[in-house]
Enzyme design. Structure first.
Site, PDB file in Angstrom:
ATOM      1  N   TYR A   1      46.382  41.983  16.400  1.00 17.08           N
ATOM      2  CA  TYR A   1      47.801  41.698  16.652  1.00 17.08           C
ATOM      3  C   TYR A   1      47.954  40.355  17.372  1.00 17.08           C
ATOM      4  O   TYR A   1      48.811  39.535  17.023  1.00 17.08           O
ATOM      5  CB  TYR A   1      48.410  42.826  17.480  1.00 17.08           C
TER       6      TYR A   1
ATOM      7  N   SER B   1      55.498  37.061  19.772  1.00 15.16           N
ATOM      8  CA  SER B   1      55.163  38.017  20.828  1.00 15.16           C
ATOM      9  C   SER B   1      54.498  37.270  21.970  1.00 15.16           C
ATOM     10  O   SER B   1      53.771  36.295  21.748  1.00 15.16           O
ATOM     11  CB  SER B   1      54.213  39.093  20.306  1.00 15.16           C
TER      12      SER B   1
END
Length: 287
Positions: A162, A149
């Site tokens: 995250y 990501s």
């Protein structure tokens, strides 16, 4: 043009394959005639996904196997590897893609941090450690694709667990590729997929219609396929809001926090707002 590993005689295993980018990848692999193992923890979603993937395959249901498994459990990753080989005899492509995003804060909750790290980081590590040794032993070309990501690179405020997990995934994928390229005779390569804004169940946040700025999972996988064909390790995806040029400037700025001894996450620091905006525009013409 496609990567040499993406051909009808080959086998792809995809975790988190029942939805989002994972499902789009399963359908894309199946459409090119590969046998596909769809792995997911969601049994109901998995059953639907298997039928969708089979419908995309010119070889039908016999070319698709669904395996319910939990990437947080090492023995279930070992079972996944065994079931894939039992079904199709080999594994050529591994896509470690399973992830969750329940939200987090610096102070907790503990359950969210544990779940995110155990799934998004340790789940990737367990998956690769369970499947890659057999791929190496087989001796044929192969691909290991890890879904990262941009949040693991620029680490924006808002969901620290995250970010931590995806930063770890980036470091792990880089280490895997370094290991593979230094193994004599090894013909397997690792690749880091870095999605942009993609409309998936993970990012929907209650929305039922795709925002204009988001890509679809299918667009993301199409871009991934092109990156694999080109041999890219960092498959950095744009979207309908952000170009690659903007992503590059954001990532360079993040690195400059260290090089220039700026405050961490200075991109979001009010004292640096004007400097970042100027940096993002780039040098003026003639400079």
């Amino acid at each position: 043009m496609s990567h040499v590993c993406i051909q009808p005689s080959h086998v792809a295993v995809v975790t988190g394959g029942a939805s989002g980018i994972g499902l789009a990848a399963c359908r894309a692999f199946a459409a090119q005639g590969l046998s596909v193992v769809v792995a997911d923890v969601n049994a109901e979603g998995l059953a639907r996904a298997v039928e969708e993937v089979a419908a995309a395959s010119p070889r039908g249901r016999g070319a698709v196997r669904g395996v319910r498994c939990d990437v947080t459990l090492r023995h279930e990753m070992q079972i996944l590897e065994a079931e894939a080989r039992d079904a199709f005899g080999r594994i050529d492509i591994l896509m470690a893609n399973a992830a969750v995003q329940p939200g987090s804060d610096i102070m907790g909750p503990d359950g969210a941090w544990d779940r995110i790290l155990d799934t998004n980081l340790y789940g990737v590590i367990r998956t690769v450690q369970a499947v890659l040794p057999g791929m190496i032993a087989d001796g044929h070309p192969g691909l290991v694709i890890v879904t990262g990501s941009k949040q693991g690179i620029t680490t924006p405020p808002g969901d620290p667990a995250y970010n931590v997990a995806k930063a770890g995934v980036k470091a792990f994928a880089e280490a895997v590729q370094h290991d593979l390229r230094n193994r004599p005779g090894c013909r397997i390569s690792a690749h880091l997929l870095i999605p942009g804004f993609v409309f998936t169940p993970l990012t929907a946040n209650g929305r039922t219609e795709k925002p204009a700025g988001a890509w679809t999972p299918e667009q993301t996988v199409d871009f991934m396929m092109r990156g694999l064909a080109q041999g890219d390790f960092y498959i950095l995806c744009p979207d309908n809001e952000v170009t690659r040029a903007v992503d590059e400037r954001r990532m360079l700025w993040a690195a400059s926090d260290i090089v220039e001894n700026q405050p961490p996450l200075s991109r979001w620091h009010p004292d640096y707002a004007d400097r970042f905006a100027a940096f993002l525009r780039g040098p003026a013409d003639g400079e």
